[in-house]
Scaffold this motif. Structure first.
Motif, PDB file in Angstrom:
ATOM      1  N   ALA A 146     -30.359 152.364  73.857  1.00 22.31           N
ATOM      2  CA  ALA A 146     -31.144 152.953  74.951  1.00 22.31           C
ATOM      3  C   ALA A 146     -31.366 154.450  74.790  1.00 22.31           C
ATOM      4  CB  ALA A 146     -30.461 152.670  76.291  1.00 22.31           C
ATOM      5  N   THR A 147     -30.417 155.129  74.127  1.00 25.24           N
ATOM      6  CA  THR A 147     -30.494 156.585  74.037  1.00 25.24           C
ATOM      7  C   THR A 147     -30.706 157.102  72.617  1.00 25.24           C
ATOM      8  OG1 THR A 147     -28.104 156.859  73.734  1.00 25.24           O
ATOM      9  CG2 THR A 147     -28.941 156.800  76.013  1.00 25.24           C
ATOM     10  N   GLY A 148     -30.339 156.304  71.634  1.00 21.23           N
ATOM     11  CA  GLY A 148     -30.397 156.759  70.244  1.00 21.23           C
ATOM     12  C   GLY A 148     -29.263 157.701  69.894  1.00 21.23           C
ATOM     13  N   ALA A 149     -28.314 157.892  70.822  1.00 20.32           N
ATOM     14  CA  ALA A 149     -27.174 158.776  70.584  1.00 20.32           C
ATOM     15  C   ALA A 149     -25.997 157.983  70.023  1.00 20.32           C
ATOM     16  CB  ALA A 149     -26.765 159.449  71.891  1.00 20.32           C
ATOM     17  N   MET A 150     -25.150 158.680  69.280  1.00 19.30           N
ATOM     18  CA  MET A 150     -23.936 158.073  68.751  1.00 19.30           C
ATOM     19  C   MET A 150     -22.990 157.754  69.909  1.00 19.30           C
ATOM     20  SD  MET A 150     -22.633 157.358  65.690  1.00 19.30           S
ATOM     21  CE  MET A 150     -23.555 158.473  64.639  1.00 19.30           C
ATOM     22  N   VAL A 151     -22.398 156.566  69.889  1.00 19.18           N
ATOM     23  CA  VAL A 151     -21.426 156.210  70.914  1.00 19.18           C
ATOM     24  C   VAL A 151     -20.235 157.167  70.780  1.00 19.18           C
ATOM     25  CG1 VAL A 151     -20.120 154.512  69.552  1.00 19.18           C
ATOM     26  CG2 VAL A 151     -20.273 154.257  72.009  1.00 19.18           C
ATOM     27  N   GLU A 152     -19.649 157.508  71.901  1.00 17.71           N
ATOM     28  CA  GLU A 152     -18.495 158.395  71.874  1.00 17.71           C
ATOM     29  C   GLU A 152     -17.239 157.604  71.558  1.00 17.71           C
ATOM     30  OE1 GLU A 152     -18.109 161.216  74.987  1.00 17.71           O
ATOM     31  OE2 GLU A 152     -20.266 161.554  75.106  1.00 17.71           O
ATOM     32  N   GLY A 153     -16.302 158.251  70.887  1.00 15.79           N
ATOM     33  CA  GLY A 153     -15.031 157.616  70.575  1.00 15.79           C
ATOM     34  C   GLY A 153     -14.765 157.596  69.081  1.00 15.79           C
ATOM     35  N   GLY A 154     -13.683 156.926  68.735  1.00 12.63           N
ATOM     36  CA  GLY A 154     -13.254 156.839  67.348  1.00 12.63           C
ATOM     37  C   GLY A 154     -13.763 155.583  66.664  1.00 12.63           C
ATOM     38  N   ILE A 155     -13.041 155.152  65.657  1.00 10.64           N
ATOM     39  CA  ILE A 155     -13.495 154.034  64.832  1.00 10.64           C
ATOM     40  C   ILE A 155     -13.621 152.745  65.645  1.00 10.64           C
ATOM     41  CG2 ILE A 155     -11.169 153.476  63.975  1.00 10.64           C
ATOM     42  CD1 ILE A 155     -14.557 153.097  62.089  1.00 10.64           C
ATOM     43  N   ALA A 156     -12.718 152.488  66.583  1.00 10.61           N
ATOM     44  CA  ALA A 156     -12.806 151.243  67.353  1.00 10.61           C
ATOM     45  C   ALA A 156     -14.086 151.199  68.180  1.00 10.61           C
ATOM     46  CB  ALA A 156     -11.584 151.070  68.254  1.00 10.61           C
ATOM     47  N   GLU A 157     -14.382 152.275  68.872  1.00  8.01           N
ATOM     48  CA  GLU A 157     -15.592 152.316  69.694  1.00  8.01           C
ATOM     49  C   GLU A 157     -16.847 152.262  68.833  1.00  8.01           C
ATOM     50  OE1 GLU A 157     -12.176 153.875  71.863  1.00  8.01           O
ATOM     51  OE2 GLU A 157     -13.013 154.499  69.949  1.00  8.01           O
ATOM     52  N   GLN A 158     -16.811 152.977  67.704  1.00 10.87           N
ATOM     53  CA  GLN A 158     -17.981 152.984  66.823  1.00 10.87           C
ATOM     54  C   GLN A 158     -18.177 151.620  66.160  1.00 10.87           C
ATOM     55  OE1 GLN A 158     -18.888 156.214  64.277  1.00 10.87           O
ATOM     56  NE2 GLN A 158     -18.433 157.766  65.825  1.00 10.87           N
ATOM     57  N   ALA A 159     -17.104 150.979  65.745  1.00 13.58           N
ATOM     58  CA  ALA A 159     -17.223 149.640  65.143  1.00 13.58           C
ATOM     59  C   ALA A 159     -17.774 148.652  66.163  1.00 13.58           C
ATOM     60  CB  ALA A 159     -15.868 149.174  64.624  1.00 13.58           C
ATOM     61  N   ARG A 160     -17.291 148.732  67.388  1.00 12.68           N
ATOM     62  CA  ARG A 160     -17.759 147.812  68.438  1.00 12.68           C
ATOM     63  C   ARG A 160     -19.258 147.989  68.693  1.00 12.68           C
ATOM     64  NH1 ARG A 160     -13.784 148.589  71.371  1.00 12.68           N
ATOM     65  NH2 ARG A 160     -12.620 146.791  70.647  1.00 12.68           N
ATOM     66  N   GLN A 161     -19.725 149.256  68.722  1.00 13.86           N
ATOM     67  CA  GLN A 161     -21.149 149.489  68.955  1.00 13.86           C
ATOM     68  C   GLN A 161     -21.984 149.027  67.772  1.00 13.86           C
ATOM     69  OE1 GLN A 161     -22.758 150.768  71.874  1.00 13.86           O
ATOM     70  NE2 GLN A 161     -24.413 149.779  70.725  1.00 13.86           N
ATOM     71  N   ALA A 162     -21.547 149.341  66.552  1.00 11.35           N
ATOM     72  CA  ALA A 162     -22.292 148.912  65.363  1.00 11.35           C
ATOM     73  C   ALA A 162     -22.377 147.392  65.307  1.00 11.35           C
ATOM     74  CB  ALA A 162     -21.651 149.474  64.095  1.00 11.35           C
ATOM     75  N   LEU A 163     -21.284 146.706  65.615  1.00  7.32           N
ATOM     76  CA  LEU A 163     -21.282 145.242  65.602  1.00  7.32           C
ATOM     77  C   LEU A 163     -22.114 144.669  66.742  1.00  7.32           C
ATOM     78  CD1 LEU A 163     -17.606 144.829  64.483  1.00  7.32           C
ATOM     79  CD2 LEU A 163     -19.574 143.766  63.333  1.00  7.32           C
ATOM     80  N   SER A 164     -22.140 145.346  67.878  1.00  4.61           N
ATOM     81  CA  SER A 164     -23.024 144.919  68.972  1.00  4.61           C
ATOM     82  C   SER A 164     -24.486 145.043  68.554  1.00  4.61           C
ATOM     83  CB  SER A 164     -22.761 145.756  70.224  1.00  4.61           C
ATOM     84  OG  SER A 164     -21.470 145.495  70.733  1.00  4.61           O
ATOM     85  N   ASN A 165     -24.805 146.081  67.802  1.00  5.15           N
ATOM     86  CA  ASN A 165     -26.167 146.256  67.283  1.00  5.15           C
ATOM     87  C   ASN A 165     -26.509 145.144  66.288  1.00  5.15           C
ATOM     88  OD1 ASN A 165     -26.293 148.586  68.844  1.00  5.15           O
ATOM     89  ND2 ASN A 165     -25.930 149.962  67.121  1.00  5.15           N
ATOM     90  N   VAL A 166     -25.555 144.813  65.428  1.00  2.85           N
ATOM     91  CA  VAL A 166     -25.752 143.710  64.481  1.00  2.85           C
ATOM     92  C   VAL A 166     -26.010 142.416  65.252  1.00  2.85           C
ATOM     93  CG1 VAL A 166     -24.537 142.209  62.842  1.00  2.85           C
ATOM     94  CG2 VAL A 166     -24.444 144.694  62.558  1.00  2.85           C
ATOM     95  N   LYS A 167     -25.200 142.157  66.258  1.00  2.87           N
ATOM     96  CA  LYS A 167     -25.340 140.942  67.068  1.00  2.87           C
ATOM     97  C   LYS A 167     -26.734 140.882  67.699  1.00  2.87           C
ATOM     98  CE  LYS A 167     -22.896 138.456  70.760  1.00  2.87           C
ATOM     99  NZ  LYS A 167     -23.749 138.354  71.928  1.00  2.87           N
ATOM    100  N   ALA A 168     -27.218 142.001  68.209  1.00  2.00           N
ATOM    101  CA  ALA A 168     -28.547 142.034  68.831  1.00  2.00           C
ATOM    102  C   ALA A 168     -29.633 141.703  67.814  1.00  2.00           C
ATOM    103  CB  ALA A 168     -28.798 143.402  69.461  1.00  2.00           C
TER     104      ALA A 168
END
Length: 127
Positions: A40-62
Motif C-alpha cells: 500500500a505504501t511502497g515503504a520497507m516494513v519496520e523491524g528486523g529479519i522476522a518482520e521483513q521475512a514475514r512481509q516478503a513472504l506475504s508478498n510472495v503469497k499475494a
C-alpha cells in the motif's frame, strides 16, 4: 511458442525496476524476487529479519494467489539474506508459510539487496 501471461497485483509491491511481478509460462509461475515492501505504501516494513521475512513472504503469497495458485504449489524458492547469521530466524518465519513437504530451496547470504532489505524471496510455482 507458448502463451506468456504477465501477473500483476496491487496486493504485492509494484516493480521498482524494468521487470514485472511475475509471468506464467507453460503452467508455471515465475515470480520476481519479493523484498519486504508494504504494497500500500511502497515503504520497507519496520523491524528486523522476522518482520521483513514475514512481509516478503506475504508478498510472495499475494503473487502466487494472483496467478490462481497457492503456496502448496510452490515448487522452488530462492532466498537471499543480507546476513547469513539471520538464517535460523528467517527459517522460523519461512516455516509459517510452507507446510511439509516444503518446496525445494536455495538460500544465499552475505549480499546487498535492493533498498537495504534484509531478505528477498523468489519462487516458481505450479498454476
Amino acid at each position: 511458442m507458448s502463451d506468456i501471461k504477465v501477473i500483476s497485483t496491487e496486493n504485492a509491491p509494484a516493480a521498482i525496476g524494468p521487470y514485472v511481478q511475475g509471468k506464467i509460462v507453460n503452467g508455471l509461475l515465475f515470480a520476481s524476487g519479493q523484498i519486504p515492501l508494504v504494497p500500500a505504501t511502497g515503504a520497507m516494513v519496520e523491524g528486523g529479519i522476522a518482520e521483513q521475512a514475514r512481509q516478503a513472504l506475504s508478498n510472495v503469497k499475494a503473487l502466487v494467489e494472483a496467478a490462481g495458485s497457492d503456496l502448496s504449489k510452490v515448487i522452488k524458492t530462492t532466498c537471499f539474506l543480507k546476513d547469513i547469521n539471520d538464517f535460523a530466524a528467517f527459517n522460523a518465519v519461512y516455516a509459517e508459510f510452507f507446510n511439509a513437504p516444503a518446496p525445494a530451496r536455495s538460500c544465499v547470504g552475505g549480499i546487498d539487496l535492493p533498498k537495504g532489505a534484509l531478505c528477498e524471496i523468489e519462487v516458481i510455482a505450479a498454476v
